[in-house]
Design a protein around this motif. Structure first.
Motif, PDB file in Angstrom:
ATOM      1  N   GLY A 123       0.797  -1.220   0.000  1.00 21.73           N
ATOM      2  CA  GLY A 123       0.000   0.000   0.000  1.00 21.73           C
ATOM      3  C   GLY A 123       0.826   1.263   0.000  1.00 21.73           C
ATOM      4  N   VAL A 124       2.078   1.178  -0.473  1.00 19.67           N
ATOM      5  CA  VAL A 124       2.954   2.347  -0.448  1.00 19.67           C
ATOM      6  C   VAL A 124       3.257   2.798  -1.877  1.00 19.67           C
ATOM      7  N   ALA A 125       3.640   4.053  -1.977  1.00 18.60           N
ATOM      8  CA  ALA A 125       3.927   4.658  -3.278  1.00 18.60           C
ATOM      9  C   ALA A 125       5.424   4.704  -3.526  1.00 18.60           C
ATOM     10  N   LEU A 126       5.778   4.822  -4.800  1.00 16.20           N
ATOM     11  CA  LEU A 126       7.164   5.120  -5.124  1.00 16.20           C
ATOM     12  C   LEU A 126       7.482   6.519  -4.609  1.00 16.20           C
ATOM     13  N   PRO A 127       8.699   6.770  -4.162  1.00 19.46           N
ATOM     14  CA  PRO A 127       9.031   8.111  -3.680  1.00 19.46           C
ATOM     15  C   PRO A 127       9.088   9.108  -4.825  1.00 19.46           C
ATOM     16  N   GLY A 128       8.786  10.363  -4.498  1.00 16.51           N
ATOM     17  CA  GLY A 128       8.831  11.422  -5.503  1.00 16.51           C
ATOM     18  C   GLY A 128       7.519  12.161  -5.603  1.00 16.51           C
ATOM     19  N   ASP A 129       7.549  13.308  -6.270  1.00 14.22           N
ATOM     20  CA  ASP A 129       6.351  14.135  -6.423  1.00 14.22           C
ATOM     21  C   ASP A 129       5.290  13.405  -7.236  1.00 14.22           C
ATOM     22  N   MET A 130       4.038  13.536  -6.810  1.00 10.46           N
ATOM     23  CA  MET A 130       2.948  12.866  -7.504  1.00 10.46           C
ATOM     24  C   MET A 130       2.631  13.495  -8.861  1.00 10.46           C
ATOM     25  N   ASP A 131       3.146  14.690  -9.099  1.00  4.89           N
ATOM     26  CA  ASP A 131       2.870  15.314 -10.390  1.00  4.89           C
ATOM     27  C   ASP A 131       3.983  15.089 -11.406  1.00  4.89           C
ATOM     28  N   ARG A 132       4.979  14.296 -11.071  1.00  4.67           N
ATOM     29  CA  ARG A 132       6.054  14.056 -12.033  1.00  4.67           C
ATOM     30  C   ARG A 132       5.614  13.040 -13.086  1.00  4.67           C
ATOM     31  N   TRP A 133       6.121  13.222 -14.290  1.00  3.72           N
ATOM     32  CA  TRP A 133       5.743  12.382 -15.420  1.00  3.72           C
ATOM     33  C   TRP A 133       6.604  11.129 -15.468  1.00  3.72           C
ATOM     34  N   ILE A 134       5.947   9.986 -15.728  1.00  4.21           N
ATOM     35  CA  ILE A 134       6.609   8.693 -15.813  1.00  4.21           C
ATOM     36  C   ILE A 134       6.439   8.146 -17.228  1.00  4.21           C
ATOM     37  N   ASN A 135       7.496   7.553 -17.745  1.00  2.00           N
ATOM     38  CA  ASN A 135       7.463   6.975 -19.096  1.00  2.00           C
ATOM     39  C   ASN A 135       7.699   5.472 -19.001  1.00  2.00           C
ATOM     40  N   TYR A 136       6.679   4.692 -19.319  1.00  2.00           N
ATOM     41  CA  TYR A 136       6.768   3.236 -19.218  1.00  2.00           C
ATOM     42  C   TYR A 136       6.827   2.614 -20.614  1.00  2.00           C
TER      43      TYR A 136
END
Length: 284
Positions: A173-186
């Protein structure tokens, strides 16, 4: 599109048979090509070889039929700077020396861009020498490009059995660290395999740089909101980046338009499309 492809079966040497290399070998064989594999683990490949050892690579070159193409997709498995130096700097040099004149495709990372303001990035964006693992990747890229080879910059690779974001969220139930508004490229593994398969079988060697990501970058908070609605779980709280963190600073939207122009089309245009495949594997 078919006019761009070779008409005869190819022999492709794949260095590294991990999550990506193994799946690529299977795809090429299904397409009628010969996929030769080499890895430090002799149980995982046809040939045992250590890319970081020059003598080992020259022995490999003496043992195998001359390949049409070489794919470097070995991984440091989360190693630090010394592991990067050994694999990417020494490994690239060893490969180019053991197989002179052969087209080489280096699997690199979109992390080399290092952008933090969320802008769109294409292959035309300049990367600059820098310290640390990014800098070592850039040096390896330059060596391959100088030899007339190809650099494929992959986004965060995920798929069945591999997705840190999903596993941490679903199990802890935990998130990856970092700002929630940062863009991720998968990029889903199956789409990465399809793109590399295409590049391996082009009539002419695909020199230059190609970004390999899906079509639709997503913000970290957007991903968790989607998963929360899908799974009926509360969205995780934001986790600040620790001072010593080496990941989680970038925020960039990577364009894959150059690959799309070759006729490649991702089966999973966004992480929201591909994550169902990951969740099904977790349930199994």
């Amino acid at each position: 599109m078919t006019s761009l492809l070779c008409t005869e079966p190819r022999t492709v040497l794949i260095l590294g048979t991990g999550y990506l290399g193994k799946a690529l070998a299977e795809s090429l064989r299904k397409g009628g090509h010969t996929a030769l594999t080499a890895d430090m683990d002799k149980q995982q490949a046809i040939y045992e070889a250590d890319i970081t050892d020059g003598a080992s690579m020259h022995r490999l070159a003496a043992r195998i039929p001359s390949p049409h193409m070489i794919i470097m997709c070995a991984s440091t498995r989360g190693g630090g700077e010394e592991a990067y130096r050994s694999l990417y700097i020494h490994g690239t040099q060893n490969t180019l020396e053991a197989f002179p004149g052969k087209p080489v495709i280096l699997c690199s990372s979109t992390s080399v861009y290092g952008i933090t303001d969320g802008r769109w990035i294409t292959e035309e964006h300049n990367v600059h020498p820098c310290p640390g693992k990014r800098g070592l990747l850039i040096q390896a890229e330059q060596a391959v490009l100088s030899a007339g080879g190809t650099v494929v910059r992959l986004g965060a690779l995920y798929g069945p059995g591999r997705c840190q974001l999903v596993s941490q969220y679903c199990t802890k139930g935990v998130a990856l660290p970092g700002d929630m508004d940062r863009w991720i490229n998968y990029i889903h593994r199956d789409d990465a395999v399809a793109a590399l398969h295409l590049l391996c079988t082009l009539r002419e060697p695909p020199c230059g740089i190609y970004n390999l990501t899906d079509r639709t970058p997503m913000q970290l908070g957007e991903i968790y909101t989607y998963l929360s609605g899908l799974l009926g779980m509360p969205a995780p709280r934001p986790e600040p980046l620790p001072a010593e963190a080496r990941r989680g600073f970038s925020s960039q939207r990577i364009s894959c338009s150059r690959l799309l122009a070759l006729g490649w089309e991702p089966l999973y245009p966004s992480f929201a499309d591909g994550v169902h495949n990951v969740l099904e594997a977790l349930e199994e």
